[in-house]
Design an enzyme around this catalytic site. Sequence first.
Site, PDB file in Angstrom:
ATOM      1  N   SER A 195       0.803  -1.233   0.000  1.00 41.79           N
ATOM      2  CA  SER A 195       0.000   0.000   0.000  1.00 41.79           C
ATOM      3  C   SER A 195       0.831   1.276   0.000  1.00 41.79           C
ATOM      4  O   SER A 195       0.419   2.298   0.548  1.00 41.79           O
ATOM      5  CB  SER A 195      -0.961   0.052   1.202  1.00 41.79           C
ATOM      6  OG  SER A 195      -1.757  -1.085   1.230  1.00 41.79           O
ATOM      7  N   GLU A 204       5.294 -15.887  -1.424  1.00 39.71           N
ATOM      8  CA  GLU A 204       4.464 -15.929  -2.626  1.00 39.71           C
ATOM      9  C   GLU A 204       5.070 -15.240  -3.833  1.00 39.71           C
ATOM     10  O   GLU A 204       4.895 -15.662  -4.960  1.00 39.71           O
ATOM     11  CB  GLU A 204       3.135 -15.226  -2.342  1.00 39.71           C
ATOM     12  CG  GLU A 204       2.197 -16.022  -1.503  1.00 39.71           C
ATOM     13  CD  GLU A 204       0.832 -15.337  -1.474  1.00 39.71           C
ATOM     14  OE1 GLU A 204      -0.152 -16.068  -1.407  1.00 39.71           O
ATOM     15  OE2 GLU A 204       0.781 -14.096  -1.535  1.00 39.71           O
ATOM     16  N   CYS A 252     -25.167   0.754 -12.721  1.00 36.47           N
ATOM     17  CA  CYS A 252     -25.381  -0.691 -12.624  1.00 36.47           C
ATOM     18  C   CYS A 252     -26.448  -0.984 -11.569  1.00 36.47           C
ATOM     19  O   CYS A 252     -27.613  -0.727 -11.814  1.00 36.47           O
ATOM     20  CB  CYS A 252     -24.054  -1.398 -12.372  1.00 36.47           C
ATOM     21  SG  CYS A 252     -24.079  -3.093 -12.989  1.00 36.47           S
ATOM     22  N   HIS A 304     -20.648   0.477 -16.559  1.00 36.26           N
ATOM     23  CA  HIS A 304     -19.801   1.214 -15.613  1.00 36.26           C
ATOM     24  C   HIS A 304     -18.992   2.283 -16.348  1.00 36.26           C
ATOM     25  O   HIS A 304     -17.875   2.016 -16.781  1.00 36.26           O
ATOM     26  CB  HIS A 304     -18.844   0.254 -14.904  1.00 36.26           C
ATOM     27  CG  HIS A 304     -19.525  -0.644 -13.927  1.00 36.26           C
ATOM     28  ND1 HIS A 304     -19.722  -0.282 -12.614  1.00 36.26           N
ATOM     29  CD2 HIS A 304     -20.065  -1.867 -14.072  1.00 36.26           C
ATOM     30  CE1 HIS A 304     -20.366  -1.263 -11.987  1.00 36.26           C
ATOM     31  NE2 HIS A 304     -20.583  -2.233 -12.850  1.00 36.26           N
ATOM     32  N   GLU A 353     -17.403   4.663 -15.207  1.00 37.02           N
ATOM     33  CA  GLU A 353     -16.193   5.106 -14.488  1.00 37.02           C
ATOM     34  C   GLU A 353     -14.922   4.454 -15.008  1.00 37.02           C
ATOM     35  O   GLU A 353     -13.832   4.997 -14.852  1.00 37.02           O
ATOM     36  CB  GLU A 353     -16.342   4.851 -12.977  1.00 37.02           C
ATOM     37  CG  GLU A 353     -16.374   3.397 -12.524  1.00 37.02           C
ATOM     38  CD  GLU A 353     -17.772   2.780 -12.521  1.00 37.02           C
ATOM     39  OE1 GLU A 353     -18.627   3.224 -13.325  1.00 37.02           O
ATOM     40  OE2 GLU A 353     -17.999   1.839 -11.726  1.00 37.02           O
TER      41      GLU A 353
HETATM   42  N1  GLN Z   1     -26.013  -7.010  -8.502  1.00 40.58           N
HETATM   43  C1  GLN Z   1     -26.373  -6.497  -9.779  1.00 40.58           C
HETATM   44  C2  GLN Z   1     -26.216  -7.538 -10.865  1.00 40.58           C
HETATM   45  O1  GLN Z   1     -25.564  -8.520 -10.677  1.00 40.58           O
HETATM   46  C3  GLN Z   1     -25.579  -5.254 -10.115  1.00 40.58           C
HETATM   47  C4  GLN Z   1     -24.120  -5.499 -10.315  1.00 40.58           C
HETATM   48  C5  GLN Z   1     -23.299  -4.240 -10.343  1.00 40.58           C
HETATM   49  O2  GLN Z   1     -23.738  -3.210  -9.873  1.00 40.58           O
HETATM   50  N2  GLN Z   1     -22.090  -4.326 -10.829  1.00 40.58           N
HETATM   51  O3  GLN Z   1     -26.729  -7.387 -11.948  1.00 40.58           O
END
Ligand code: GLN
Length: 552
Positions: A14, A153, A383, A518, A520
């Site tokens: 980290s 490891e 999502c 997503h 992001e």
């Molecule tokens: N749990 C939800 C799904 O599996 C959303 C997944 C997420 O937000 N990445 O579809």
Amino acid sequence: MTKYVFVTGGVVSSLGKGIAAASLAAILESRGLRVTMLKLDPYINVDPGTMSPFQHGEVFVTEDGAETDLDLGHYERFISARMHKVNNFTTGQIYESVLRKERRGDYLGKTVQVIPHITNEIQDFIARGAKAAWNGETDVAIVEIGGTVGDIESLPFLEAARQMSLRLGRNNAAFMHLTLVPFIASAGELKTKPTQHSVQKLREIGIYPNALLCRADRPIPDEERAKISLFSNVPLDAVISVWDSDSIYKIPSMLHKQGLDNLVCDALAISPPPADLSMWDRLVEAIEHPRNEVRIGMVGKYVDLTESYKSLSEALVHAGIHTNSRVAIEYIDSEVIEAEGTGCLEHLDAILVPGGFGKRGTEGKMAAIRYARENGVPYLGICLGMQLAVIEFARSVAKLEGANSTEFNPSTAHPVVALITEWQDREGKIERRDQSSDLGGTMRKGAQRCPVKPGSRAHAIYGNEVYERHRHRYEVNNVYVPRLEEAGMVISARTPTEQLPEIMELPDHPWFMGVQFHPEFTSTPRDGHPLFSSFITAALKRQEQHGKGKPA
Ligand code: GLN
């Protein structure tokens, strides 16, 4: 021919090895080199997809659908090469591959051993990853080895790196080692001993670092640098001080000013044009002198560990850079909303519900979504955050009582979010999934192209097409879409083959959007991301109209 820089870590984890490696990559890229990066993870898990975000931070998803270490996200934010499955591998993957070869008889009955079989496999994987970028013409591949020197490891990885540098020959590989120089308050001193020991440990296995990056909470004075140089047998100019910084985007320039890129170029016997970090300077300037400040509430479950939303919080920083704003993120635990109501949201300029899995906290998230919807507060659902927005809308506006996702209530009367059992993957292959499929095995993953409906807000933001990355199992249930549309929801993008809803929006709200993907993961500091910039602009507008939110 590709040259390699191996990045190792010492003393503790980290310390920001990924950022340091990515910063070096950014400087080299600014010198006109074609750079790519790899992350080697010494743990046994075959991929980080099923690991808890509490333990490992975010799972970063690549364009080709690999679930990887979050460091790959930093790589994509710092350099222009895109990362793929082959840019990240674990001990588990190496063993899996060697065992498969052994079963096939590829080793012709020889004894299969860590050296040379595992170490050779690691080298093959490194070369394969380096080749995946720039049509195989990568100039420099920066290889970050996870863990710290001295771990049992990581030993095979370090051994493989040593062998590889030998095999590549003089001036084709360099080593950079990141260590800690702690400040001991009771002695009032920076201590160099841990660094000395960790370099000794490296030398024991035959690795002589070309550069030492010494992390400390402050710049390291020359006297201590000289001591480190003497005891670790690294020239003084190669002992580089890396102090705590309020923005990761300042690190490339911090390292460049101390000559790190020249050291590396000398070690690799290359002389590219000088570095041009003006783009990074401009970003830092924008971060340091924002004209506005907005408060965004991020309502989630993993709020204790902000590392699990790394790409998302970075995307918000990028949106700030591109809208002249400081984006203050407030992490709000959705279970607190369940217990205490939505009072804690009143001072916010916008609300965001990120991705997530499992039922816990979902009702609190929906309470926050309802609050945003009813009060005209800009809302972005990602999502799970989109799925919950659909469920909340179905319950409150379309009057589908008890609507839910089958993820949270398998016997819900109105499964507005559900598993679809069959779909085509990126290669057009039919995938099937059901409730009992292996965890992680049946998600829709990776980037997908899909058209956007003209006239929608999504179209104003994205244009004709979205190309974003997925990682989820459940989908908005098309059976219910007509009823939701009738009640005022717009589905502004659908996948071309299965017609799966990808973006939802509420046209009679100032800014309310949910996306099944997503966004992001594709935001970079350089370019920002149109969806996040639009969201922050809406938050600024809200602030203008309703006055600055009071601090919580
Ligand atoms: N749990 C939800 C799904 O599996 C959303 C997944 C997420 O937000 N990445 O579809």
